[in-house]
Design a protein around this motif. Structure first.
Motif, short mmCIF file in Angstrom:
data_model
loop_
_atom_site.label_atom_id
_atom_site.label_comp_id
_atom_site.label_asym_id
_atom_site.label_seq_id
_atom_site.Cartn_x
_atom_site.Cartn_y
_atom_site.Cartn_z
N PRO A 179 -39.59 55.98 -15.01
CA PRO A 179 -40.85 56.45 -15.59
C PRO A 179 -41.27 55.75 -16.88
O PRO A 179 -42.11 56.30 -17.61
CB PRO A 179 -40.57 57.92 -15.85
N GLY A 180 -40.73 54.63 -17.22
CA GLY A 180 -41.12 53.95 -18.44
C GLY A 180 -40.45 54.55 -19.66
O GLY A 180 -41.09 55.12 -20.54
N CYS A 181 -39.13 54.44 -19.72
CA CYS A 181 -38.38 55.07 -20.80
C CYS A 181 -37.32 54.12 -21.32
O CYS A 181 -36.90 53.18 -20.65
CB CYS A 181 -37.74 56.38 -20.33
N ARG A 182 -36.89 54.38 -22.56
CA ARG A 182 -35.86 53.55 -23.18
C ARG A 182 -34.95 54.44 -24.00
O ARG A 182 -35.38 55.44 -24.57
CB ARG A 182 -36.48 52.49 -24.08
N ALA A 183 -33.69 54.07 -24.06
CA ALA A 183 -32.72 54.78 -24.89
C ALA A 183 -31.88 53.76 -25.64
O ALA A 183 -31.61 52.66 -25.16
CB ALA A 183 -31.83 55.68 -24.05
N LEU A 184 -31.46 54.13 -26.82
CA LEU A 184 -30.64 53.27 -27.68
C LEU A 184 -29.52 54.10 -28.27
O LEU A 184 -29.74 55.22 -28.74
CB LEU A 184 -31.48 52.68 -28.81
N THR A 185 -28.30 53.57 -28.22
CA THR A 185 -27.18 54.13 -28.96
C THR A 185 -26.54 53.02 -29.77
O THR A 185 -26.32 51.92 -29.26
CB THR A 185 -26.13 54.76 -28.04
N VAL A 186 -26.29 53.30 -31.04
CA VAL A 186 -25.69 52.32 -31.95
C VAL A 186 -24.29 52.79 -32.31
O VAL A 186 -24.08 53.99 -32.58
CB VAL A 186 -26.55 52.15 -33.22
N PHE A 187 -23.33 51.85 -32.30
CA PHE A 187 -21.93 52.19 -32.55
C PHE A 187 -21.41 51.43 -33.76
O PHE A 187 -21.70 50.24 -33.94
CB PHE A 187 -21.08 51.82 -31.34
N LEU A 188 -20.64 52.10 -34.60
CA LEU A 188 -19.87 51.47 -35.67
C LEU A 188 -18.40 51.58 -35.30
O LEU A 188 -17.89 52.69 -35.14
CB LEU A 188 -20.14 52.14 -37.01
N ASN A 189 -17.74 50.46 -35.15
CA ASN A 189 -16.33 50.45 -34.74
C ASN A 189 -16.11 51.30 -33.48
O ASN A 189 -15.11 52.00 -33.36
CB ASN A 189 -15.42 50.92 -35.86
N GLY A 190 -17.07 51.23 -32.55
CA GLY A 190 -16.93 51.96 -31.30
C GLY A 190 -17.29 53.43 -31.37
O GLY A 190 -17.26 54.12 -30.35
N ARG A 191 -17.66 53.92 -32.55
CA ARG A 191 -18.05 55.33 -32.69
C ARG A 191 -19.56 55.44 -32.71
O ARG A 191 -20.25 54.67 -33.40
CB ARG A 191 -17.47 55.93 -33.98
N ALA A 192 -20.11 56.39 -31.95
CA ALA A 192 -21.55 56.57 -31.88
C ALA A 192 -22.09 56.91 -33.27
O ALA A 192 -21.71 57.93 -33.87
CB ALA A 192 -21.90 57.66 -30.88
N PHE A 193 -22.99 56.08 -33.77
CA PHE A 193 -23.51 56.17 -35.13
C PHE A 193 -24.90 56.83 -35.14
O PHE A 193 -25.14 57.79 -35.87
CB PHE A 193 -23.54 54.76 -35.72
N PHE A 194 -25.84 56.31 -34.36
CA PHE A 194 -27.11 56.99 -34.20
C PHE A 194 -27.69 56.66 -32.84
O PHE A 194 -27.26 55.73 -32.17
CB PHE A 194 -28.09 56.68 -35.34
#
Length: 275
Positions: free
Chosen positions: A40-55
């Motif tokens: 449906p036209g969507c995007r997701a982002l996950t950012v990791f610091l040293n493999g830990r979910a940051f934001f």
């Protein structure tokens, strides 16, 4: 060909910093995972610091929000500004996906674009890689002829100049989180079906960071396991892994699971069941 080069260059513009950097205080990494669907036209982002979910950020909320312990850290990021940045990048990302669909003449159905990059780059359209970053060279390696060298040079300059500065900014607020060391908990279980070898499984869990040495010994000698699990996220910011050995019914030698970890003065030693 010009069209695809334009597509790849636009991908570079939407990407945030993503390359691990060696600092005077140790090794830290910043990794981005982008995923998007044309319908449906969507995007997701996950950012990791040293493999830990940051934001993370997603199309539904259109907000960048800290995760885990970073929810309680003031000043690490201007989340309102980061949300605005990701709003703009979402439009570029979806335009890029549409451009790739047009290039491949894939106008029907839903198509996916996935980018995961750090010390590596894996960029896939509908599960098919078309460019990657090889950290051993290091260099960008086009996986299709359309990914021309101009993209490689632009990307190299971008990552070398902007990535280290962003990672250093985050580390000002995150070293106390990333540098902590949680030693593993260890449990040994066994299972034996009638007429079969006994299976001894050693599980190490709740450790951070995700590097540990786990092995089985038989009468003090290291044994090659039948199966070894990958080091995986445990769901609470820690890691876990396991390994399995088979013990013949006639084998009466003692088996033990050894776990070595950097914050432990001595390795953990957990015996298998007495036979």
């Amino acid at each position: 060909m010009v069209r695809m080069v334009s597509v790849l260059l636009s991908l570079l513009l939407l990407l945030g910093p993503a390359v691990p950097q060696e600092t005077r205080d140790g090794h830290y990494s910043l990794t981005y995972l982008y995923t998007g669907l044309s319908k449906p036209g969507c995007r997701a982002l996950t950012v990791f610091l040293n493999g830990r979910a940051f934001f993370h950020y997603n199309s539904e909320d259109r907000k960048a929000e800290p995760l885990g312990p970073w929810r309680h850290v003031e000043g690490v990021e201007d989340w309102e500004k980061q949300s605005q940045v990701q709003n703009a990048r979402e439009d570029i990302f979806m335009e890029t996906l549409n451009n790739i669909m047009e290039y491949y003449n894939d106008s029907n159905g839903s198509h996916a674009l996935k980018e995961r990059f750090g010390s590596f780059w894996k960029n896939a359209y509908d599960g098919k890689d078309y460019i990657e970053f090889n950290k051993e060279i290091p260099a960008w390696v086009p996986l299709v002829p359309e990914a021309e060298p101009v993209y490689v040079q632009r990307a190299k300059a971008y990552l070398e100049e902007e990535c280290p500065a962003t990672l250093r900014k985050y580390l000002k607020y995150s070293k106390n989180i990333l540098d902590r060391q949680d030693p593993p908990c260890v449990v040994v279980t066994s299972h034996q079906a009638p007429g079969e070898k006994k299976k001894l499984k050693c599980l190490a869990y709740d450790f951070y960071p995700g590097k540990t040495d786990v092995h089985w010994t038989r009468a003090g000698e290291v044994q090659e396991p039948e199966l070894r699990g990958d080091v995986l996220h445990g769901g609470n910011g820690t890691y876990q892994t396991w390994l399995l050995v088979h013990v013949p019914p006639q084998d009466t030698a003692p088996y033990s699971c050894h776990v070595q970890y950097s914050s432990l003065a001595q390795p953990l030693l957990v015996p298998g069941e007495a036979r």
